[in-house]
Design an enzyme around this catalytic site. Structure first.
Site, PDB file in Angstrom:
ATOM      1  N   GLN A 134       0.832  -1.112  -0.066  1.00 55.48           N
ATOM      2  CA  GLN A 134      -0.043  -0.067  -0.013  1.00 55.48           C
ATOM      3  C   GLN A 134       0.913   1.260   0.038  1.00 55.48           C
ATOM      4  OE1 GLN A 134      -3.363   0.178   0.113  1.00 55.48           O
ATOM      5  NE2 GLN A 134      -3.116   2.119  -0.783  1.00 55.48           N
ATOM      6  N   ASP A 219      -7.208   5.430   8.284  1.00 52.30           N
ATOM      7  CA  ASP A 219      -7.383   4.054   8.051  1.00 52.30           C
ATOM      8  C   ASP A 219      -8.684   3.574   9.000  1.00 52.30           C
ATOM      9  OD1 ASP A 219      -7.506   1.431   6.998  1.00 52.30           O
ATOM     10  OD2 ASP A 219      -5.509   0.790   8.158  1.00 52.30           O
ATOM     11  N   CYS A 259      -6.245   4.040   2.548  1.00 53.71           N
ATOM     12  CA  CYS A 259      -5.918   2.665   1.749  1.00 53.71           C
ATOM     13  C   CYS A 259      -7.006   2.187   1.337  1.00 53.71           C
ATOM     14  CB  CYS A 259      -5.148   1.835   2.832  1.00 53.71           C
ATOM     15  SG  CYS A 259      -5.862   1.078   4.140  1.00 53.71           S
TER      16      CYS A 259
HETATM   17  N1  NVA Z   1      -5.618  -1.706   8.589  1.00 49.35           N
HETATM   18  C1  NVA Z   1      -6.478  -2.257   7.484  1.00 49.35           C
HETATM   19  C2  NVA Z   1      -5.991  -2.255   6.153  1.00 49.35           C
HETATM   20  C3  NVA Z   1      -6.931  -2.699   5.321  1.00 49.35           C
HETATM   21  C4  NVA Z   1      -6.504  -2.769   3.748  1.00 49.35           C
HETATM   22  C5  NVA Z   1      -6.512  -3.674   8.338  1.00 49.35           C
HETATM   23  O1  NVA Z   1      -5.726  -4.460   8.351  1.00 49.35           O
HETATM   24  O2  NVA Z   1      -7.888  -4.417   7.906  1.00 49.35           O
HETATM   25  N1   CP Z   2      -6.063  -1.403   0.725  1.00 52.58           N
HETATM   26  C1   CP Z   2      -6.282  -2.625   0.449  1.00 52.58           C
HETATM   27  O1   CP Z   2      -5.414  -3.389   0.971  1.00 52.58           O
HETATM   28  O2   CP Z   2      -7.605  -3.267   0.082  1.00 52.58           O
HETATM   29  P1   CP Z   2      -7.891  -4.463  -0.043  1.00 52.58           P
HETATM   30  O3   CP Z   2      -8.186  -4.920   1.472  1.00 52.58           O
HETATM   31  O4   CP Z   2      -9.351  -4.298  -0.653  1.00 52.58           O
HETATM   32  O5   CP Z   2      -7.225  -5.473  -0.692  1.00 52.58           O
END
Ligand code: NVA
Ligand code: CP
Length: 301
Positions: A134, A219, A259
């Site tokens: 990312q 996020d 993200c």
């Molecule tokens: N911090 C989030 C990012 C998802 C792309 C997770 O780990 O779920």
């Molecule tokens: N940002 C990201 O990693 O998205 P996904 O969880 O959809 O892959």
């Protein structure tokens, strides 16, 4: 010879990271011109997902196809990994049949173990601790919108999670200052912060943190695997939403990234997502270009 892995951004030097970012922008232009570029003909990537994904799966699968190779989706639900086959054994078997492996999993130890036993490069597509792919896309996005990030100030608002920790690594490699505004108890790893105290500052007040910042990032408040903490986290992160009023306190040229997926109305307001300062969809598209550049870097000699 040991294969080159990409488990955190720190597996790259600053020069290599900048080279990948520049190449990502070139590959984006080539794709927009309709140029066919297939340096990975006959190469196969295994994509192991132990958590959900939209962007990561689509970008890696499309990227491998565009580079002339093939990507194979493996869910832990229907492979032997989900039934307890040791990671060490799975790594030796899978890596004997493919050219590169991408893994999205929980504990960072799992990907380290896999990499230790893998004959081919392993790419971290998100662990509980880091999300380096990312950051390739985010940094490409900043360079495209505002030029070099060196000497700029970035403010991270919210949870000190995998994304936040990857921002700490990016700050080191690309030489920018990082403000982190998070509620007490949700700081990133204390050792990581202590090791980088020359460029990382922790704040409790988002309004103070964003002052003079050139990039504001947030996020979700509850990451994958933390679903049962959603309610408590909603309360603990009250006041940490990125909205247009908070963004107005940043540098007048500041941009906003996330993200994705976003929880509109929680960590980010609906109008901030749609604001002209928001570059979240360019950022998401760059997952494709940046990972193609990474795959070329790891696989084309
Ligand atoms: N911090 C989030 C990012 C998802 C792309 C997770 O780990 O779920
Ligand atoms: N940002 C990201 O990693 O998205 P996904 O969880 O959809 O892959």
């Amino acid at each position: 010879m040991n294969p080159r892995h990409f488990l955190t951004l720190l597996d790259l030097t600053s020069e290599e990271l900048k080279q990948i970012i520049n190449r990502a922008t070139e590959l984006k232009a080539m794709r927009n011109r309709g140029e066919v570029h297939e340096p990975l003909t006959n190469k196969v990537m295994a994509m192991i997902f132990e958590k959900s994904s939209t962007r990561t799966r689509v970008s890696f699968e499309a990227g491998m196809a565009q580079l002339g190779g093939h990507a194979m989706f493996l869910s832990s639900r229907d492979t032997q990994l989900g039934r307890g086959e040791p990671v060490e054994d799975s790594a030796r078997v899978i890596s004997s049949m493919v050219d590169v492996v991408m893994i999205r999993t929980f504990s960072h130890d799992i990907i380290e173990t896999f990499a230790k036993y893998s004959k081919v490069p392993v790419i971290n597509a998100l662990t509980d601790d880091y999300h380096p792919c990312q950051l390739l896309a985010d940094m490409q996005c900043f360079f495209e919108h505002r030029g070099d990030i060196q000497g700029k100030t970035v403010t991270w608002i919210g949870d000190g999670n995998n994304m936040c920790q990857s921002y700490i690594n990016a700050a080191v490699l690309l030489d920018f200052n990082l403000h982190i505004a998070c509620p007490e108890g949700f700081d990133p790893d204390a050792t990581l912060v202590a090791e980088n105290q020359d460029r990382v500052t922790i704040f409790r007040d988002p309004a103070k943190a964003v002052k003079g910042s050139h990039l504001i990032v947030t996020d979700v408040w509850a990451s994958m695997g933390q679903e049962d903490e959603q309610e408590t986290r909603l309360k603990r992160f009250d006041g940490y939403q990125v909205n247009t009023a908070l963004m107005d306190l940043a540098d007048s040229d500041a941009i906003f990234m996330h993200c994705l997926p976003a929880h509109r109305g929680e960590e980010v307001s609906h109008d901030m997502m749609e604001d002209p300062r928001s570059v979240v969809f360019d950022e998401a598209e760059n997952r494709l270009h940046a990972q193609k550049a990474l795959l070329e870097f790891l696989l084309v000699k």
